[in-house]
Scaffold this active site. Structure first.
Site, PDB file in Angstrom:
ATOM      1  N   GLU A 298     -37.485  29.106  47.481  1.00 43.34           N
ATOM      2  CA  GLU A 298     -36.750  29.008  48.742  1.00 43.34           C
ATOM      3  C   GLU A 298     -35.717  30.122  48.906  1.00 43.34           C
ATOM      4  O   GLU A 298     -35.448  30.574  50.025  1.00 43.34           O
ATOM      5  CB  GLU A 298     -36.061  27.646  48.859  1.00 43.34           C
TER       6      GLU A 298
ATOM      7  N   PHE B  25     -34.027   9.820  46.001  1.00 47.69           N
ATOM      8  CA  PHE B  25     -34.792  10.907  45.406  1.00 47.69           C
ATOM      9  C   PHE B  25     -34.741  12.149  46.298  1.00 47.69           C
ATOM     10  O   PHE B  25     -34.996  12.095  47.488  1.00 47.69           O
ATOM     11  CB  PHE B  25     -36.250  10.478  45.203  1.00 47.69           C
ATOM     12  N   GLN B  26     -34.375  13.262  45.705  1.00 52.52           N
ATOM     13  CA  GLN B  26     -34.259  14.556  46.386  1.00 52.52           C
ATOM     14  C   GLN B  26     -33.320  14.487  47.588  1.00 52.52           C
ATOM     15  O   GLN B  26     -33.527  15.152  48.610  1.00 52.52           O
ATOM     16  CB  GLN B  26     -35.629  15.096  46.796  1.00 52.52           C
TER      17      GLN B  26
ATOM     18  N   LYS C 150     -35.894  12.757  57.613  1.00 55.06           N
ATOM     19  CA  LYS C 150     -37.333  12.700  57.842  1.00 55.06           C
ATOM     20  C   LYS C 150     -37.713  11.771  58.993  1.00 55.06           C
ATOM     21  O   LYS C 150     -38.641  12.064  59.761  1.00 55.06           O
ATOM     22  CB  LYS C 150     -38.052  12.256  56.561  1.00 55.06           C
TER      23      LYS C 150
ATOM     24  N   MET D 191     -24.516  48.624  36.385  1.00 59.31           N
ATOM     25  CA  MET D 191     -23.156  48.645  36.911  1.00 59.31           C
ATOM     26  C   MET D 191     -22.182  47.955  35.966  1.00 59.31           C
ATOM     27  O   MET D 191     -21.061  48.432  35.748  1.00 59.31           O
ATOM     28  CB  MET D 191     -23.097  48.007  38.305  1.00 59.31           C
TER      29      MET D 191
END
Length: 560
Positions: free
Chosen positions: A51, A113-114, A163, A469
């Site tokens: 993602e 969940f999630q 959802k 760097m």
């Protein structure tokens, strides 16, 4: 017309002119993806490997076009994986809409969940965010999100959609996008006259131009402004390309790795004119030089005025509009003595470290070759580190929106996803990603995305076997204690390219580079070029953290 929330979302995206989305599906966004499948002839979806890669791709799409980039992720870890990409866009004022799914409303706040409170997590790194708990508000929320992302100072907006909202139904109407007008109500005759007076009284003006100039599509106005004043222009990293690198008034980047000319001019000018720039710590360091000059600031965001530096006069509003109205009030200036100083200081721009005597591969040699090959169609994305600064210093930028780089957040792993987004948005352009071997290791999985969709980006890994760097700072300020910055990895970037289904090249000698670049450009596939440089190659000039901007370290200083 009675539609589900998922279809309302997709149709609303179409109304906003969206034809490209980067994302990754999951349970909470299945309804949305079902409608994306049904509308696949109108909206092209690019499946990223992670993602974060989707967010960076949407960001690169937006930076290279000025349009709103769009990414989508599922709930929980899908949403949190977007966070770094959203923060990157926020710090650089990039218009982006991130859409996340969440658990159904009845499961919110129950450690389901999630489930994650993504609106709470992203509140500090978005211009605004929404959680849609009533389907009747969904369409208007989407319209507001795109308006907020575009208007004034651009930035990311997040829409979190439970959802059940995507499966519920409500009435849908075709509505036009909310219209964005340039902000100009505070650009009054009085403030214009005051700013013009400061400018007309100045004999040694310096224009300090930032990314806001490009966001406002005001690059033509910037050049007209500079030429009328005969004033040197020092740019931030975000403003590279707003004035051509070869323009007689362009003195290069300003700040920690700015040019000698820009940094010294900042201490000798009698007026600093800041355009769309925020006086960040990487530019002004200890602020001492500000005391030597009057300061004018023109910015669309009132929060930036007097935030880091106290200014003498300012204009709040769209930079393009402000300059268009200000330029007629200004005297034509010669400033010949000041220009002579500018020309003398520009001769200091190249230090011994950046000269190309000998046969070793150097950053300057690479970027001179790339600049020679660029016919005006190159877009250069970068990761973050030494290679990023060398790109800004040495590549001959001709036009705006051709440097795609994470400035404010400094996100390693940004460039590959951003290059994918930029190439998708600009199929007629040649897109390079300039990477370090450390940064490339962060998100190299997105090379699989480029191969899957045959997005023929060209990646040049400036391979120095180090976190360059950080190693440079350790060399200069930590007595060469190289703690965890020597990579010692056995990764073969040529084989990695081939394993993903792309093409790989290795450059170890100068006489190999031009042929490899020509071959890479001729291949209509994603390419990785392993460009070997010495691990002790450093970026100069440099100003030490916290030091005055004119206390510049050049390589010859270290040889004394």
């Amino acid at each position: 017309m009675l539609l589900t929330g998922a279809e309302i979302l997709v149709k609303s995206l179409l109304n906003e002119g969206v034809d490209t989305i980067f994302g990754y599906p999951g349970g909470a966004v299945l309804n949305i993806y079902d409608y994306l499948y049904k509308y696949k002839d109108k909206i092209k979806h690019y499946l990223s490997c992670h993602e974060q890669g989707a967010a960076h791709a949407a960001d690169g799409y937006a930076r290279s076009t000025g349009k709103v980039g769009v990414c989508i992720a599922t709930s929980g870890p899908g949403a949190t994986n977007l966070v770094t990409g959203i923060a990157t866009a926020y710090m650089d004022s990039v218009p982006l809409v991130a859409i996340t799914g969440n658990v159904s409303k009845d499961l919110l706040g129950k450690d389901s969940f999630q489930e994650v409170d993504i609106t709470g997590i992203t509140m500090p790194i978005t211009k605004h965010n929404f959680i849609v708990k009533d389907i009747n508000n969904l369409q208007e929320t989407i319209r507001k999100a795109f308006f907020i992302a575009r208007e004034g100072r651009p930035g990311p907006v997040l829409i979190d959609i439970p959802k059940d909202i995507t499966s519920n139904k409500t009435e849908y109407k075709d509505l036009k996008p909310l219209e964005v007008e340039p902000k100009s109500k505070h650009i009054t005759e009085d403030v214009l006259a005051e700013v013009a007076k400061y400018i007309n009284e100045s004999s040694k003006p310096l224009i300090y131009a930032g990314g806001g100039v490009i966001n406002a599509n005001a690059t033509e106005e910037l050049i007209n402004f500079a030429e009328k004043l005969n004033a040197p222009v020092a740019t931030t990293l975000m403003c590279r390309g707003a004035i051509p690198s070869g323009h007689r008034l362009n003195t290069g980047m300003i700040g920690m790795h700015g040019s000698n000319a820009s940094n010294i001019l900042a201490t000798r000018c009698d007026l600093i004119i800041a355009l769309g720039a925020r006086f960040s710590d990487r530019v002004i360091s200890d602020r001492e030089f500000i005391n030597n000059a009057k300061v004018i600031q023109i910015d669309v965001d009132p929060a930036e005025v007097n935030k880091n530096v106290k200014v003498d006069s300012f204009i709040i509003g769209d930079i393009k509009v402000a300059l268009q109205r200000l330029i007629p009030l200004l005297d034509d200036k010669k400033n010949q003595e000041w220009l002579n100083t500018v020309d003398d200081l520009k001769l200091l721009a190249v230090t011994k470290n950046n000269n190309d005597n000998g046969e070793e591969l150097t950053p300057k040699f690479l970027f001179e070759k790339l600049s020679d090959m660029d016919k005006g169609d190159f877009i250069i994305a970068t990761e973050v580190g030494q290679h990023q600064m060398w790109t800004a210093q040495f590549f001959n930028f001709k036009t705006p929106r051709t440097l795609i780089s994470s400035g404010g957040l400094g996100t390693m792993g940004f460039g590959l996803g951003a290059a994918i987004g930029a190439k998708v948005a600009n199929p007629e352009k040649t897109v390079f990603n300039i990477a370090g071997d450390g940064s490339f290791g962060m998100n190299c999985n997105e090379f699989a995305t480029a191969v899957k969709y045959n997005i023929p980006i060209k990646i040049i890994v400036m391979n120095n076997n180090a976190l360059g760097m950080v190693r440079q700072w350790q060399s200069l300020f930590y007595e060469a204690r190289y703690s965890q910055t020597t990579l010692d990895r056995a990764t073969d970037f040529v084989k990695l390219a081939e394993a993903f289904g792309g093409v790989g090249f290795r450059v170890e000698k100068r006489d190999e580079l031009e042929n490899v670049l020509n071959e890479a450009l001729a291949i209509n596939k994603p390419v990785i070029i392993d460009y070997r440089i010495d691990s002790d190659k450093k970026v100069f000039p440099m100003v030490a953290p916290g030091a005055p901007i004119h206390q510049i370290i050049n390589e010859e200083d270290l040889e004394c």
